[in-house]
Design a protein around this motif. Structure first.
Motif, PDB file in Angstrom:
ATOM      1  N   PRO A  35     -14.771   2.113  16.087  1.00 53.62           N
ATOM      2  CA  PRO A  35     -14.626   2.680  14.740  1.00 53.62           C
ATOM      3  C   PRO A  35     -14.572   1.568  13.712  1.00 53.62           C
ATOM      4  O   PRO A  35     -14.197   0.439  14.028  1.00 53.62           O
ATOM      5  CB  PRO A  35     -13.289   3.426  14.816  1.00 53.62           C
ATOM      6  N   ARG A  36     -14.955   1.867  12.481  1.00 53.32           N
ATOM      7  CA  ARG A  36     -14.888   0.875  11.421  1.00 53.32           C
ATOM      8  C   ARG A  36     -13.437   0.698  10.979  1.00 53.32           C
ATOM      9  O   ARG A  36     -12.772   1.649  10.611  1.00 53.32           O
ATOM     10  CB  ARG A  36     -15.758   1.302  10.244  1.00 53.32           C
ATOM     11  N   LYS A  37     -12.972  -0.543  10.998  1.00 52.32           N
ATOM     12  CA  LYS A  37     -11.579  -0.834  10.699  1.00 52.32           C
ATOM     13  C   LYS A  37     -11.318  -0.710   9.207  1.00 52.32           C
ATOM     14  O   LYS A  37     -12.105  -1.173   8.386  1.00 52.32           O
ATOM     15  CB  LYS A  37     -11.230  -2.237  11.181  1.00 52.32           C
ATOM     16  N   GLN A  38     -10.174  -0.109   8.859  1.00 54.21           N
ATOM     17  CA  GLN A  38      -9.811   0.102   7.472  1.00 54.21           C
ATOM     18  C   GLN A  38      -8.724  -0.878   7.042  1.00 54.21           C
ATOM     19  O   GLN A  38      -8.053  -1.495   7.866  1.00 54.21           O
ATOM     20  CB  GLN A  38      -9.306   1.536   7.274  1.00 54.21           C
ATOM     21  N   VAL A  39      -8.566  -1.023   5.720  1.00 55.74           N
ATOM     22  CA  VAL A  39      -7.511  -1.879   5.190  1.00 55.74           C
ATOM     23  C   VAL A  39      -6.157  -1.330   5.625  1.00 55.74           C
ATOM     24  O   VAL A  39      -5.871  -0.150   5.431  1.00 55.74           O
ATOM     25  CB  VAL A  39      -7.583  -1.942   3.647  1.00 55.74           C
ATOM     26  N   ASN A  40      -5.326  -2.175   6.241  1.00 58.90           N
ATOM     27  CA  ASN A  40      -4.010  -1.725   6.677  1.00 58.90           C
ATOM     28  C   ASN A  40      -2.915  -2.725   6.328  1.00 58.90           C
ATOM     29  O   ASN A  40      -1.875  -2.769   6.974  1.00 58.90           O
ATOM     30  CB  ASN A  40      -4.010  -1.452   8.187  1.00 58.90           C
ATOM     31  N   VAL A  41      -3.153  -3.550   5.313  1.00 60.88           N
ATOM     32  CA  VAL A  41      -2.171  -4.535   4.869  1.00 60.88           C
ATOM     33  C   VAL A  41      -1.622  -4.089   3.532  1.00 60.88           C
ATOM     34  O   VAL A  41      -2.383  -3.838   2.579  1.00 60.88           O
ATOM     35  CB  VAL A  41      -2.796  -5.939   4.763  1.00 60.88           C
ATOM     36  N   GLY A  42      -0.290  -4.008   3.444  1.00 65.45           N
ATOM     37  CA  GLY A  42       0.352  -3.428   2.273  1.00 65.45           C
ATOM     38  C   GLY A  42      -0.021  -4.097   0.962  1.00 65.45           C
ATOM     39  O   GLY A  42      -0.369  -3.420  -0.020  1.00 65.45           O
ATOM     40  N   TRP A  43       0.033  -5.447   0.908  1.00 61.23           N
ATOM     41  CA  TRP A  43      -0.217  -6.123  -0.373  1.00 61.23           C
ATOM     42  C   TRP A  43      -1.669  -5.990  -0.800  1.00 61.23           C
ATOM     43  O   TRP A  43      -1.967  -6.010  -2.002  1.00 61.23           O
ATOM     44  CB  TRP A  43       0.186  -7.591  -0.302  1.00 61.23           C
ATOM     45  N   VAL A  44      -2.579  -5.814   0.159  1.00 69.05           N
ATOM     46  CA  VAL A  44      -3.980  -5.608  -0.202  1.00 69.05           C
ATOM     47  C   VAL A  44      -4.155  -4.230  -0.844  1.00 69.05           C
ATOM     48  O   VAL A  44      -4.884  -4.075  -1.828  1.00 69.05           O
ATOM     49  CB  VAL A  44      -4.884  -5.746   1.038  1.00 69.05           C
ATOM     50  N   LYS A  45      -3.477  -3.233  -0.293  1.00 71.14           N
ATOM     51  CA  LYS A  45      -3.542  -1.897  -0.882  1.00 71.14           C
ATOM     52  C   LYS A  45      -2.965  -1.900  -2.298  1.00 71.14           C
ATOM     53  O   LYS A  45      -3.481  -1.223  -3.193  1.00 71.14           O
ATOM     54  CB  LYS A  45      -2.777  -0.904   0.003  1.00 71.14           C
ATOM     55  N   GLU A  46      -1.893  -2.663  -2.502  1.00 75.18           N
ATOM     56  CA  GLU A  46      -1.315  -2.768  -3.841  1.00 75.18           C
ATOM     57  C   GLU A  46      -2.292  -3.432  -4.809  1.00 75.18           C
ATOM     58  O   GLU A  46      -2.391  -3.038  -5.974  1.00 75.18           O
ATOM     59  CB  GLU A  46      -0.012  -3.559  -3.776  1.00 75.18           C
TER      60      GLU A  46
END
Length: 227
Positions: A35-46
């Motif tokens: 599967p294509r990996k999604q963003v899962n890092v908190g500061w990146v989402k912020e």
């Protein structure tokens, strides 16, 4: 927990970023096991939520990009025309070096969960006709959309009046004709948003490794030939 993969019942199809199932519309087998990996890092989402900061970072790295284009010589008309005439391979060397660096960097960031990939769907209609129009403009003006901005920064008036005005007029014409183009041209022989690892059913890192070997070999060959 943040960063852990979501549990999914056995047999449920994986869902791509665009919301489509990886299984075919006819319920066939999945194209790829990964599967294509999604963003899962908190500061990146912020960071994604802070549009002003994104614009500032884009402006900063855009300046760096333009500086490197200028230093690489690919904002000069003679260098670009030399490439099209196969007498100066500076443009190819810069592009291949950027592709190799970009592949390694993006794949590494994706493996850490810092970025997610959103491949653009393609078709033979849009790529062949779009590439033909792009190539004609590239050859006549001597700039592409990226290098034309760098050339404007150098003070080249042909880039300003020919390139920038042409980009604006072309974008306006495309927007006006888009409904008809989408129906009659852009969907011809559509091959969706499949990636090479999915097509070949191999690991993304394996695809990057093979591509780096191939492109690195081309760079090495150009240097050996003195081109």
């Amino acid at each position: 927990m943040d960063g852990e993969p979501e549990a999914r019942p056995t047999g449920e199809p994986k869902v791509r970023p665009n919301g489509e199932s990886e299984a075919g519309s006819d319920g066939g087998q999945e194209m790829s096991a990964q599967p294509r990996k999604q963003v899962n890092v908190g500061w990146v989402k912020e960071l994604h939520a802070r549009k002003g900061l994104q614009l500032g970072l884009g402006f900063f790295f855009g300046i760096i990009f333009g500086f490197l284009l200028q230093k690489g010589g690919v904002t000069q008309y003679n260098v670009i025309i030399g490439q099209l005439l196969l007498s100066d391979f500076t443009v190819v060397k810069v592009m291949l070096s950027a592709v190799i660096t970009g592949m390694l960097g993006v794949r590494f960031l994706n493996s850490l969960g810092f970025v997610s990939l959103h491949p653009k769907p393609g078709s033979l209609g849009m790529n062949m006709i779009g590439g033909l129009i792009f190539g004609i403009g590239f050859g006549i003006l001597g700039y592409c959309p990226g290098t034309v901005v760098g050339a404007i920064g150098n003070g080249f008036l042909d880039a300003l009046f020919g390139g920038l005005v042409g980009i604006l007029l072309g974008a306006a014409a495309f927007a006006e004709l888009y409904p008809k183009l989408e129906r009659d041209v852009l969907k011809k022989m559509d091959y969706r948003d499949i990636t090479l690892p999915e097509l070949l059913n191999i690991s993304p890192w394996a695809a990057v490794f093979l591509a780096v070997l191939l492109l690195g070999g081309v760079l090495w060959g150009l240097e050996r030939l003195g081109l």
